[in-house]
Design a protein around this motif. Structure first.
Motif, PDB file in Angstrom:
ATOM      1  N   ARG A  49       0.809  -1.226   0.000  1.00  0.00           N
ATOM      2  CA  ARG A  49       0.000   0.000   0.000  1.00  0.00           C
ATOM      3  C   ARG A  49       0.841   1.274   0.000  1.00  0.00           C
ATOM      4  N   GLU A  50       2.070   1.186   0.484  1.00  0.00           N
ATOM      5  CA  GLU A  50       2.934   2.373   0.498  1.00  0.00           C
ATOM      6  C   GLU A  50       3.164   2.922  -0.902  1.00  0.00           C
ATOM      7  N   ARG A  51       3.215   2.042  -1.893  1.00  0.00           N
ATOM      8  CA  ARG A  51       3.588   2.474  -3.239  1.00  0.00           C
ATOM      9  C   ARG A  51       2.561   2.205  -4.325  1.00  0.00           C
ATOM     10  N   PHE A  52       1.605   1.297  -4.069  1.00  0.00           N
ATOM     11  CA  PHE A  52       0.694   0.890  -5.136  1.00  0.00           C
ATOM     12  C   PHE A  52      -0.749   0.856  -4.657  1.00  0.00           C
ATOM     13  N   TYR A  53      -1.637   0.887  -5.645  1.00  0.00           N
ATOM     14  CA  TYR A  53      -3.062   0.723  -5.375  1.00  0.00           C
ATOM     15  C   TYR A  53      -3.692   0.014  -6.566  1.00  0.00           C
ATOM     16  N   TRP A  54      -4.610  -0.897  -6.284  1.00  0.00           N
ATOM     17  CA  TRP A  54      -5.476  -1.478  -7.307  1.00  0.00           C
ATOM     18  C   TRP A  54      -6.710  -2.033  -6.601  1.00  0.00           C
ATOM     19  N   ASP A  55      -7.773  -2.236  -7.359  1.00  0.00           N
ATOM     20  CA  ASP A  55      -8.998  -2.795  -6.793  1.00  0.00           C
ATOM     21  C   ASP A  55      -8.713  -4.193  -6.260  1.00  0.00           C
ATOM     22  N   ARG A  56      -9.300  -4.511  -5.118  1.00  0.00           N
ATOM     23  CA  ARG A  56      -9.146  -5.828  -4.474  1.00  0.00           C
ATOM     24  C   ARG A  56      -7.700  -6.107  -4.070  1.00  0.00           C
ATOM     25  N   LEU A  57      -6.945  -5.068  -3.713  1.00  0.00           N
ATOM     26  CA  LEU A  57      -5.552  -5.234  -3.299  1.00  0.00           C
ATOM     27  C   LEU A  57      -5.451  -6.173  -2.103  1.00  0.00           C
ATOM     28  N   ARG A  58      -6.263  -5.933  -1.083  1.00  0.00           N
ATOM     29  CA  ARG A  58      -6.197  -6.761   0.121  1.00  0.00           C
ATOM     30  C   ARG A  58      -6.480  -8.228  -0.205  1.00  0.00           C
ATOM     31  N   ALA A  59      -7.504  -8.489  -0.991  1.00  0.00           N
ATOM     32  CA  ALA A  59      -7.854  -9.872  -1.345  1.00  0.00           C
ATOM     33  C   ALA A  59      -6.716 -10.540  -2.110  1.00  0.00           C
ATOM     34  N   ASP A  60      -6.068  -9.790  -3.018  1.00  0.00           N
ATOM     35  CA  ASP A  60      -4.956 -10.351  -3.787  1.00  0.00           C
ATOM     36  C   ASP A  60      -3.762 -10.667  -2.890  1.00  0.00           C
ATOM     37  N   VAL A  61      -3.466  -9.787  -1.934  1.00  0.00           N
ATOM     38  CA  VAL A  61      -2.345 -10.029  -1.004  1.00  0.00           C
ATOM     39  C   VAL A  61      -2.650 -11.237  -0.126  1.00  0.00           C
ATOM     40  N   GLU A  62      -3.868 -11.315   0.400  1.00  0.00           N
ATOM     41  CA  GLU A  62      -4.241 -12.466   1.233  1.00  0.00           C
ATOM     42  C   GLU A  62      -4.112 -13.772   0.456  1.00  0.00           C
ATOM     43  N   LYS A  63      -4.594 -13.787  -0.772  1.00  0.00           N
ATOM     44  CA  LYS A  63      -4.516 -14.986  -1.610  1.00  0.00           C
ATOM     45  C   LYS A  63      -3.061 -15.343  -1.910  1.00  0.00           C
ATOM     46  N   TRP A  64      -2.249 -14.344  -2.222  1.00  0.00           N
ATOM     47  CA  TRP A  64      -0.837 -14.575  -2.542  1.00  0.00           C
ATOM     48  C   TRP A  64      -0.112 -15.202  -1.341  1.00  0.00           C
ATOM     49  N   CYS A  65      -0.325 -14.644  -0.167  1.00  0.00           N
ATOM     50  CA  CYS A  65       0.335 -15.154   1.040  1.00  0.00           C
ATOM     51  C   CYS A  65      -0.172 -16.549   1.399  1.00  0.00           C
ATOM     52  N   ARG A  66      -1.472 -16.774   1.245  1.00  0.00           N
ATOM     53  CA  ARG A  66      -2.055 -18.077   1.563  1.00  0.00           C
ATOM     54  C   ARG A  66      -1.527 -19.167   0.636  1.00  0.00           C
ATOM     55  N   GLU A  67      -1.293 -18.818  -0.644  1.00  0.00           N
ATOM     56  CA  GLU A  67      -0.854 -19.808  -1.622  1.00  0.00           C
ATOM     57  C   GLU A  67       0.670 -19.886  -1.760  1.00  0.00           C
ATOM     58  N   CYS A  68       1.403 -19.114  -0.971  1.00  0.00           N
ATOM     59  CA  CYS A  68       2.867 -19.119  -1.058  1.00  0.00           C
ATOM     60  C   CYS A  68       3.409 -20.465  -0.571  1.00  0.00           C
ATOM     61  N   HIS A  69       4.109 -21.160  -1.436  1.00  0.00           N
ATOM     62  CA  HIS A  69       4.631 -22.487  -1.110  1.00  0.00           C
ATOM     63  C   HIS A  69       5.650 -22.417   0.032  1.00  0.00           C
ATOM     64  N   ALA A  70       6.569 -21.472  -0.028  1.00  0.00           N
ATOM     65  CA  ALA A  70       7.611 -21.351   0.999  1.00  0.00           C
ATOM     66  C   ALA A  70       7.005 -21.104   2.383  1.00  0.00           C
ATOM     67  N   CYS A  71       5.999 -20.255   2.456  1.00  0.00           N
ATOM     68  CA  CYS A  71       5.349 -19.980   3.741  1.00  0.00           C
ATOM     69  C   CYS A  71       4.626 -21.221   4.254  1.00  0.00           C
TER      70      CYS A  71
END
Length: 100
Positions: free
Chosen positions: A36-58
């Motif tokens: 959020r410090e540098r970017f904005y797009w619609d559904r940003l929070r949902a995309d970040v949550e999905k990305w973190c949830r699907e991260c294999h390393a995590c």
């Protein structure tokens, strides 16, 4: 000031803010804050949550989400009352019929 990001660049930004050495595979809130410090797009929070949830390393580091229950065990008892168990529960309210 945050700029609106084209959809085609979203994976690149999420890789940088979450997966890279500077991203550090932190959780949703830190990744969301950095993005959020540098970017904005619609559904940003949902995309970040999905990305973190699907991260294999995590997922590998955190392990399974559910706890497994221990299996029941069989005890060999040779005499009555050699092994006993009690379930202790608190004070129960009296029902309208007077039962506890």
């Amino acid at each position: 000031m945050a700029t609106t990001l084209p959809k085609s660049r979203i994976p690149e930004v999420l890789r940088e803010t979450h997966d890279s050495a500077s991203g550090g595979h932190f959780g949703v809130m830190k990744t969301l804050s950095k993005t959020r410090e540098r970017f904005y797009w619609d559904r940003l929070r949902a995309d970040v949550e999905k990305w973190c949830r699907e991260c294999h390393a995590c997922g590998v580091r955190k392990g399974p989400k559910t706890r497994t229950k221990g299996s029941l065990q069989r005890y060999n008892v040779e005499a009555p009352f050699e092994r006993t168990a009690l379930d202790i529960l608190g004070t129960f309210p009296v029902t309208t019929k007077g039962n506890r």
